[in-house]
Design an enzyme around this catalytic site. Structure first.
Site, PDB file in Angstrom:
ATOM      1  CG  HIS A 162      -0.721   1.797   7.181  1.00 37.30           C
ATOM      2  ND1 HIS A 162       0.153   1.464   8.191  1.00 37.30           N
ATOM      3  CD2 HIS A 162      -0.012   2.575   6.321  1.00 37.30           C
ATOM      4  CE1 HIS A 162       1.333   2.037   7.948  1.00 37.30           C
ATOM      5  NE2 HIS A 162       1.260   2.709   6.812  1.00 37.30           N
ATOM      6  CD  GLU A 163      -0.994   2.720   2.610  1.00 42.46           C
ATOM      7  OE1 GLU A 163      -0.531   3.869   2.512  1.00 42.46           O
ATOM      8  OE2 GLU A 163      -0.304   1.744   2.974  1.00 42.46           O
ATOM      9  N   GLY A 169       0.844  -1.187   0.000  1.00 43.75           N
ATOM     10  CA  GLY A 169       0.000   0.000   0.000  1.00 43.75           C
ATOM     11  C   GLY A 169       0.879   1.237   0.000  1.00 43.75           C
ATOM     12  CD  GLN A 183       3.476   6.001   2.435  1.00 42.24           C
ATOM     13  OE1 GLN A 183       2.492   5.433   1.993  1.00 42.24           O
ATOM     14  NE2 GLN A 183       4.446   5.367   3.082  1.00 42.24           N
ATOM     15  CB  CYS A 213       5.015   2.611   7.277  1.00 49.19           C
ATOM     16  SG  CYS A 213       4.595   4.126   6.397  1.00 49.19           S
ATOM     17  CG  LEU A 214       6.724   1.140   1.244  1.00 46.39           C
ATOM     18  CD1 LEU A 214       6.149   1.387  -0.146  1.00 46.39           C
ATOM     19  CD2 LEU A 214       7.915   0.194   1.161  1.00 46.39           C
ATOM     20  CG  HIS A 258       0.182   7.276   5.048  1.00 48.81           C
ATOM     21  ND1 HIS A 258       1.318   7.825   5.592  1.00 48.81           N
ATOM     22  CD2 HIS A 258       0.415   5.938   4.994  1.00 48.81           C
ATOM     23  CE1 HIS A 258       2.187   6.867   5.860  1.00 48.81           C
ATOM     24  NE2 HIS A 258       1.663   5.691   5.512  1.00 48.81           N
TER      25      HIS A 258
HETATM   26 NI    NI Z   1       2.565   3.829   5.624  1.00 52.04          NI
END
Ligand code: NI
Length: 162
Positions: A130-131, A44, A49, A88-89, A134
Protein backbone atom coordinates in the site's frame (compact mmCIF):
# COMPACT_ATOMS: atom_id res chain seq x y z
CA UNK A 1 4.17 18.34 13.62
CA UNK A 2 3.55 17.51 9.97
CA UNK A 3 -0.07 17.50 8.79
CA UNK A 4 -1.45 14.56 6.82
CA UNK A 5 -2.31 15.53 3.25
CA UNK A 6 -5.83 14.45 2.26
CA UNK A 7 -7.07 13.08 -1.05
CA UNK A 8 -7.52 15.83 -3.60
CA UNK A 9 -3.97 17.17 -3.20
CA UNK A 10 -1.92 16.54 -6.35
CA UNK A 11 1.14 15.43 -4.37
CA UNK A 12 -0.68 12.15 -3.65
CA UNK A 13 -0.97 11.39 -7.36
CA UNK A 14 2.59 12.38 -8.27
CA UNK A 15 5.49 9.94 -8.65
CA UNK A 16 7.92 10.68 -5.82
CA UNK A 17 11.63 11.38 -6.36
CA UNK A 18 14.44 9.15 -5.04
CA UNK A 19 16.29 10.26 -1.91
CA UNK A 20 19.83 11.36 -2.80
CA UNK A 21 21.19 12.45 0.59
CA UNK A 22 21.16 10.36 3.74
CA UNK A 23 21.56 13.27 6.12
CA UNK A 24 20.16 14.70 9.35
CA UNK A 25 17.29 16.24 7.44
CA UNK A 26 16.19 12.78 6.30
CA UNK A 27 16.43 11.39 9.83
CA UNK A 28 14.32 14.30 11.09
CA UNK A 29 11.73 13.81 8.35
CA UNK A 30 11.41 10.10 9.14
CA UNK A 31 10.88 10.93 12.81
CA UNK A 32 8.18 13.46 11.89
CA UNK A 33 6.52 10.86 9.68
CA UNK A 34 6.31 8.41 12.59
CA UNK A 35 4.80 11.16 14.78
CA UNK A 36 2.17 12.04 12.18
CA UNK A 37 1.38 8.37 11.58
CA UNK A 38 1.01 7.54 15.27
CA UNK A 39 -1.15 10.62 15.83
CA UNK A 40 -3.45 9.42 13.06
CA UNK A 41 -3.46 5.87 14.50
CA UNK A 42 -2.02 4.53 11.26
CA UNK A 43 0.34 1.59 10.73
CA UNK A 44 1.99 2.92 7.57
CA UNK A 45 2.69 6.31 6.04
CA UNK A 46 4.43 7.48 2.87
CA UNK A 47 6.29 10.80 2.54
CA UNK A 48 3.87 12.23 -0.07
CA UNK A 49 1.19 11.97 2.65
CA UNK A 50 3.00 14.69 4.57
CA UNK A 51 3.49 16.69 1.38
CA UNK A 52 7.06 15.52 0.68
CA UNK A 53 7.42 13.96 -2.78
CA UNK A 54 10.28 11.60 -1.84
CA UNK A 55 10.57 7.81 -2.01
CA UNK A 56 10.26 7.07 1.71
CA UNK A 57 7.69 5.23 3.78
CA UNK A 58 7.44 4.09 7.37
CA UNK A 59 5.61 1.14 8.93
CA UNK A 60 4.83 0.37 12.55
CA UNK A 61 2.61 -2.63 13.17
CA UNK A 62 1.69 -3.48 16.76
CA UNK A 63 4.09 -6.06 18.17
CA UNK A 64 6.72 -5.30 15.53
CA UNK A 65 9.50 -2.72 15.49
CA UNK A 66 9.43 0.54 13.56
CA UNK A 67 10.48 0.02 9.96
CA UNK A 68 11.80 2.63 7.53
CA UNK A 69 12.02 2.14 3.76
CA UNK A 70 14.00 4.64 1.70
CA UNK A 71 14.21 4.24 -2.11
CA UNK A 72 12.43 0.86 -1.88
CA UNK A 73 12.08 -1.61 -4.72
CA UNK A 74 9.69 -4.55 -4.63
CA UNK A 75 11.73 -7.25 -6.35
CA UNK A 76 9.41 -10.25 -6.00
CA UNK A 77 5.71 -10.77 -5.46
CA UNK A 78 3.94 -14.05 -4.71
CA UNK A 79 1.52 -15.52 -7.21
CA UNK A 80 -0.89 -16.13 -4.38
CA UNK A 81 -3.28 -13.19 -3.99
CA UNK A 82 -5.24 -12.26 -0.87
CA UNK A 83 -8.07 -9.87 -0.10
CA UNK A 84 -7.78 -7.50 2.82
CA UNK A 85 -9.68 -4.42 3.96
CA UNK A 86 -7.43 -1.35 3.74
CA UNK A 87 -7.71 2.16 5.07
CA UNK A 88 -5.50 5.15 4.33
CA UNK A 89 -4.72 8.20 6.47
CA UNK A 90 -5.28 10.37 3.39
CA UNK A 91 -8.86 9.03 3.10
CA UNK A 92 -10.25 9.25 6.63
CA UNK A 93 -13.29 7.02 7.12
CA UNK A 94 -12.87 5.13 3.84
CA UNK A 95 -12.15 1.38 3.70
CA UNK A 96 -11.86 -0.94 0.72
CA UNK A 97 -11.26 -4.62 0.23
CA UNK A 98 -8.20 -4.71 -2.02
CA UNK A 99 -6.64 -7.79 -3.65
CA UNK A 100 -2.84 -7.95 -3.62
CA UNK A 101 -0.03 -10.54 -3.58
CA UNK A 102 0.17 -12.38 -0.25
CA UNK A 103 3.92 -11.85 0.13
CA UNK A 104 6.67 -9.66 -1.31
CA UNK A 105 10.42 -9.32 -1.24
CA UNK A 106 11.56 -5.74 -0.93
CA UNK A 107 14.94 -4.02 -1.02
CA UNK A 108 15.41 -0.59 0.55
CA UNK A 109 17.69 1.56 2.68
CA UNK A 110 17.25 2.67 6.26
CA UNK A 111 17.25 6.42 6.96
CA UNK A 112 20.94 5.99 7.82
CA UNK A 113 21.65 4.63 4.33
CA UNK A 114 22.03 0.97 5.28
CA UNK A 115 20.69 -1.38 2.57
CA UNK A 116 18.48 -4.32 3.52
CA UNK A 117 16.25 -6.95 1.96
CA UNK A 118 13.03 -8.05 3.61
CA UNK A 119 10.68 -10.95 2.95
CA UNK A 120 7.27 -9.76 4.09
CA UNK A 121 4.00 -11.62 4.40
CA UNK A 122 0.71 -11.13 6.24
CA UNK A 123 -0.11 -7.62 7.39
CA UNK A 124 3.45 -6.36 6.82
CA UNK A 125 3.31 -7.38 3.13
CA UNK A 126 -0.01 -5.61 2.82
CA UNK A 127 1.17 -2.34 4.37
CA UNK A 128 4.43 -2.39 2.39
CA UNK A 129 2.52 -2.70 -0.89
CA UNK A 130 0.00 0.00 0.00
CA UNK A 131 2.76 2.45 0.97
CA UNK A 132 4.94 1.52 -2.01
CA UNK A 133 2.01 2.44 -4.28
CA UNK A 134 1.94 5.91 -2.70
CA UNK A 135 5.48 6.53 -3.99
CA UNK A 136 4.25 5.97 -7.53
CA UNK A 137 1.29 8.29 -7.03
CA UNK A 138 -1.02 5.30 -6.92
CA UNK A 139 -3.85 5.18 -4.39
CA UNK A 140 -5.87 2.27 -3.02
CA UNK A 141 -8.96 3.59 -4.80
CA UNK A 142 -7.09 2.89 -8.06
CA UNK A 143 -7.12 -0.80 -7.15
CA UNK A 144 -10.88 -1.28 -6.86
CA UNK A 145 -13.59 -1.33 -9.54
CA UNK A 146 -14.59 2.05 -10.97
CA UNK A 147 -18.17 1.61 -9.72
CA UNK A 148 -16.99 0.99 -6.17
CA UNK A 149 -14.59 3.90 -6.45
CA UNK A 150 -17.23 6.35 -7.67
CA UNK A 151 -19.63 5.38 -4.90
CA UNK A 152 -16.93 5.67 -2.27
CA UNK A 153 -15.76 9.08 -3.48
CA UNK A 154 -19.30 10.45 -3.25
CA UNK A 155 -19.42 9.17 0.33
CA UNK A 156 -15.93 10.52 1.04
CA UNK A 157 -16.73 14.04 -0.22
CA UNK A 158 -19.78 14.05 2.03
CA UNK A 159 -17.64 12.90 4.96
CA UNK A 160 -14.85 15.47 4.68
CA UNK A 161 -17.32 18.32 4.31
CA UNK A 162 -18.64 17.58 7.83
NI1 NI B 1 -2.38 5.23 2.23
Amino acid sequence: MKEIVLYGDKVLETRAEPVTAFDDELVALVSEMFDAMHKGDGIGLAAPQVGVSKRIFVVHIEGDRRRVFVNPEIIETSQELVEYEEGCLSFPGLYFTVTRPASVKIQAFTEKGKPFTLDADGLLARVVQHEYDHLDGKLFIDRVSSLKRERALVRYRRLIRV
